[in-house]
Motif scaffolding. Structure first.
Motif, PDB file in Angstrom:
ATOM      1  N   UNK A   9      78.849  11.116 -41.068  1.00 37.73           N
ATOM      2  CA  UNK A   9      77.474  11.145 -41.574  1.00 37.73           C
ATOM      3  C   UNK A   9      76.444  10.577 -40.604  1.00 37.73           C
ATOM      4  N   UNK A  10      76.616   9.370 -40.082  1.00 42.22           N
ATOM      5  CA  UNK A  10      75.617   8.889 -39.116  1.00 42.22           C
ATOM      6  C   UNK A  10      75.597   9.706 -37.825  1.00 42.22           C
ATOM      7  N   UNK A  11      76.742  10.272 -37.466  1.00 45.86           N
ATOM      8  CA  UNK A  11      76.798  11.090 -36.253  1.00 45.86           C
ATOM      9  C   UNK A  11      75.917  12.326 -36.400  1.00 45.86           C
ATOM     10  N   UNK A  12      75.909  12.924 -37.589  1.00 44.05           N
ATOM     11  CA  UNK A  12      75.137  14.152 -37.813  1.00 44.05           C
ATOM     12  C   UNK A  12      73.725  13.886 -38.322  1.00 44.05           C
ATOM     13  N   UNK A  13      73.457  12.684 -38.784  1.00 43.87           N
ATOM     14  CA  UNK A  13      72.131  12.368 -39.319  1.00 43.87           C
ATOM     15  C   UNK A  13      71.084  12.456 -38.208  1.00 43.87           C
ATOM     16  N   UNK A  14      70.046  13.289 -38.370  1.00 45.36           N
ATOM     17  CA  UNK A  14      69.058  13.470 -37.286  1.00 45.36           C
ATOM     18  C   UNK A  14      68.262  12.210 -36.975  1.00 45.36           C
ATOM     19  N   UNK A  15      68.216  11.269 -37.908  1.00 47.42           N
ATOM     20  CA  UNK A  15      67.493  10.022 -37.675  1.00 47.42           C
ATOM     21  C   UNK A  15      68.374   9.004 -36.965  1.00 47.42           C
ATOM     22  N   UNK A  16      69.668   9.085 -37.173  1.00 49.26           N
ATOM     23  CA  UNK A  16      70.572   8.086 -36.609  1.00 49.26           C
ATOM     24  C   UNK A  16      71.110   8.513 -35.235  1.00 49.26           C
ATOM     25  N   UNK A  17      72.108   9.395 -35.199  1.00 45.82           N
ATOM     26  CA  UNK A  17      72.697   9.790 -33.912  1.00 45.82           C
ATOM     27  C   UNK A  17      72.424  11.252 -33.562  1.00 45.82           C
ATOM     28  N   UNK A  18      72.149  12.061 -34.566  1.00 44.01           N
ATOM     29  CA  UNK A  18      71.647  13.417 -34.363  1.00 44.01           C
ATOM     30  C   UNK A  18      72.485  14.331 -33.505  1.00 44.01           C
ATOM     31  N   UNK A  19      73.806  14.198 -33.589  1.00 51.01           N
ATOM     32  CA  UNK A  19      74.665  15.001 -32.712  1.00 51.01           C
ATOM     33  C   UNK A  19      75.559  15.933 -33.524  1.00 51.01           C
ATOM     34  N   UNK A  20      76.447  16.612 -32.844  1.00 48.08           N
ATOM     35  CA  UNK A  20      77.392  17.526 -33.484  1.00 48.08           C
ATOM     36  C   UNK A  20      78.707  17.462 -32.742  1.00 48.08           C
ATOM     37  N   UNK A  21      79.776  17.905 -33.385  1.00 45.65           N
ATOM     38  CA  UNK A  21      81.107  17.756 -32.802  1.00 45.65           C
ATOM     39  C   UNK A  21      81.280  18.556 -31.518  1.00 45.65           C
ATOM     40  N   UNK A  22      80.691  19.729 -31.448  1.00 46.49           N
ATOM     41  CA  UNK A  22      80.844  20.559 -30.252  1.00 46.49           C
ATOM     42  C   UNK A  22      80.315  19.837 -29.013  1.00 46.49           C
ATOM     43  N   UNK A  23      79.122  19.267 -29.128  1.00 49.54           N
ATOM     44  CA  UNK A  23      78.543  18.559 -27.988  1.00 49.54           C
ATOM     45  C   UNK A  23      79.319  17.285 -27.660  1.00 49.54           C
ATOM     46  N   UNK A  24      79.751  16.575 -28.699  1.00 47.96           N
ATOM     47  CA  UNK A  24      80.486  15.327 -28.484  1.00 47.96           C
ATOM     48  C   UNK A  24      81.808  15.593 -27.780  1.00 47.96           C
ATOM     49  N   UNK A  25      82.535  16.590 -28.234  1.00 40.72           N
ATOM     50  CA  UNK A  25      83.824  16.910 -27.624  1.00 40.72           C
ATOM     51  C   UNK A  25      83.641  17.316 -26.160  1.00 40.72           C
ATOM     52  N   UNK A  26      82.596  18.080 -25.891  1.00 41.32           N
ATOM     53  CA  UNK A  26      82.314  18.485 -24.516  1.00 41.32           C
ATOM     54  C   UNK A  26      82.067  17.269 -23.626  1.00 41.32           C
ATOM     55  N   UNK A  27      81.290  16.319 -24.118  1.00 41.93           N
ATOM     56  CA  UNK A  27      80.990  15.116 -23.331  1.00 41.93           C
ATOM     57  C   UNK A  27      82.236  14.254 -23.144  1.00 41.93           C
ATOM     58  N   UNK A  28      83.032  14.112 -24.189  1.00 43.45           N
ATOM     59  CA  UNK A  28      84.234  13.285 -24.087  1.00 43.45           C
ATOM     60  C   UNK A  28      85.256  13.901 -23.136  1.00 43.45           C
ATOM     61  N   UNK A  29      85.362  15.220 -23.142  1.00 41.84           N
ATOM     62  CA  UNK A  29      86.314  15.894 -22.252  1.00 41.84           C
ATOM     63  C   UNK A  29      85.904  15.793 -20.784  1.00 41.84           C
ATOM     64  N   UNK A  30      84.636  15.441 -20.556  1.00 36.24           N
ATOM     65  CA  UNK A  30      84.161  15.250 -19.181  1.00 36.24           C
ATOM     66  C   UNK A  30      84.420  13.837 -18.676  1.00 36.24           C
ATOM     67  N   UNK A  31      84.998  12.993 -19.556  1.00 37.14           N
ATOM     68  CA  UNK A  31      85.306  11.612 -19.197  1.00 37.14           C
ATOM     69  C   UNK A  31      86.819  11.447 -19.058  1.00 37.14           C
ATOM     70  N   UNK A  32      87.330  11.299 -17.834  1.00 36.87           N
ATOM     71  CA  UNK A  32      88.788  11.204 -17.628  1.00 36.87           C
ATOM     72  C   UNK A  32      89.435  10.083 -18.440  1.00 36.87           C
ATOM     73  N   UNK A  33      88.739   8.961 -18.591  1.00 30.50           N
ATOM     74  CA  UNK A  33      89.303   7.851 -19.359  1.00 30.50           C
ATOM     75  C   UNK A  33      89.537   8.216 -20.808  1.00 30.50           C
ATOM     76  N   UNK A  34      88.570   8.879 -21.405  1.00 34.21           N
ATOM     77  CA  UNK A  34      88.729   9.296 -22.803  1.00 34.21           C
ATOM     78  C   UNK A  34      89.822  10.369 -22.928  1.00 34.21           C
TER      79      UNK A  34
END
Length: 342
Positions: free
Chosen positions: A145-170
């Motif tokens: 909920x806070x991840x998708x809330x436009x006032x709080x974190x305003x993101x989506x799973x597709x973008x988050x997964x893309x960013x995390x996959x670009x981080x070798x540590x994650x």
């Protein structure tokens, strides 16, 4: 003697026997440690401690999956979960300062202000519902909920997964715990595994409940007696000293107008009986989580105590009463969860 009378007497006697049996069982379990698996999906196991009192000691984390919890902690602290990489879960839930953020309402992406006060993340797994209005049944449902809330974190799973996959540590950490790697389900599972491990430790109130009478000062013991006898435990009881039922903010003619700026669960249910009804907050670590109430409009504990005593119990407490109860509330502060150090 009529048969109806005999039946009535028999039913009454059976009820008495049942009550006595339950009381005997409870007394036999006093101070007994019981193993209980609480969160099946995260592998967190607790030792439950039960006493004959309205307030119960917190369970002890017996074991948890360290790899999942460490990954969850990293995700909890990562701003990559927000749209503009500026806000993390830890932005609103400071893990080393009470588990909240100390503001009336939290600040999200683009410096937007939220609508309600951020509750502590500590011991949140023990709440019967999540959020002030209880709209999520558990942490698994709450996390997106806070991840998708436009006032709080305003993101989506597709973008988050893309960013995390670009981080070798994650990528390495995800692959170490799951063959599926970085997925929506694994992000949620990791965060919940971490949050479910955040159980406070060694609070004075728990030591007192478990038999160490010197764990509370004389003033705190007076506060405990008043907390029980005045009726505070009607709402603030159980393991989390709250967090296990809904309640109206108080008699509407007895509470300050600034607490009536939010209709509570009514906005969710549209049930008139839910106007100004909220989940009762936990009082665990309450001395560390100012400001108070759903809108963070009260800065100190003494004022919060007076407001609740008047609004909920119809009591005008003396200065001594307030000081005693406030001293007790200080004893609800526990040490940091062990998973923050491991």
């Amino acid at each position: 003697m009529s048969s109806r009378y005999v039946v009535l007497v028999t039913v009454c006697l059976l009820a008495i026997v049942l009550v006595l049996a339950m009381q005997l069982k409870a007394s036999q379990q006093q101070h007994q440690w019981q193993k209980e698996v609480e969160i099946q999906s995260t592998g967190v196991t607790y030792l439950e401690r039960k006493v004959e009192a309205p307030i119960q000691p917190l369970p002890v984390v017996e074991q948890y999956d360290i790899a999942w919890a460490r990954l969850g902690k990293a995700l909890f602290k990562s701003p990559l979960l927000s749209a503009d990489n500026t806000v993390s879960c830890a932005s609103c839930h400071d893990l080393y300062n009470g588990g909240d953020d100390g503001f009336s309402v939290s600040v999200g992406i683009k410096q937007q202000l939220g609508e309600r006060n951020s509750p502590t993340v500590f011991n949140s797994v023990l709440n019967f519902r999540q959020f002030w209005d209880g709209r999520s049944p558990n942490l698994e449902a709450q996390t997106p909920e806070p991840i998708h809330n436009p006032i709080e974190m305003g993101s989506n799973w597709q973008d988050i997964i893309k960013k995390l996959k670009a981080q070798p540590g994650f990528v390495k950490s995800f692959n170490a715990v799951s063959k599926e790697g970085v997925t929506t389900e694994n992000i949620i599972k990791a965060i919940v595994a971490f949050e479910a491990s955040l159980i406070s430790q060694n609070s004075p109130i728990d030591a007192f409940l478990l038999g160490n009478t010197s764990a509370l000062s004389t003033q705190q013991q007076r506060g405990y007696e008043k907390f029980v006898s005045y009726g505070c435990v009607t709402c603030h009881q159980g393991r989390n000293i709250g967090g296990n039922l809904y309640q109206k903010v108080g008699r509407l003619d007895r509470v300050p107008s600034h607490l009536l700026d939010d209709v509570g669960r009514f906005a969710l249910t549209q049930n008139p009986q839910d106007k100004f009804v909220f989940k009762v907050p936990s009082l665990r670590n309450v001395a560390l989580t100012a400001p108070y109430f759903h809108n963070g409009s009260v800065d100190n504990l003494s004022d919060a105590i007076r407001i609740m005593a008047k609004g909920q119990l119809g009591l005008d407490l003396s200065d001594e009463d307030v000081a005693d109860i406030e001293a007790l509330l200080q004893a609800f502060t526990g040490e940091l969860p062990r998973s923050l150090a491991e």
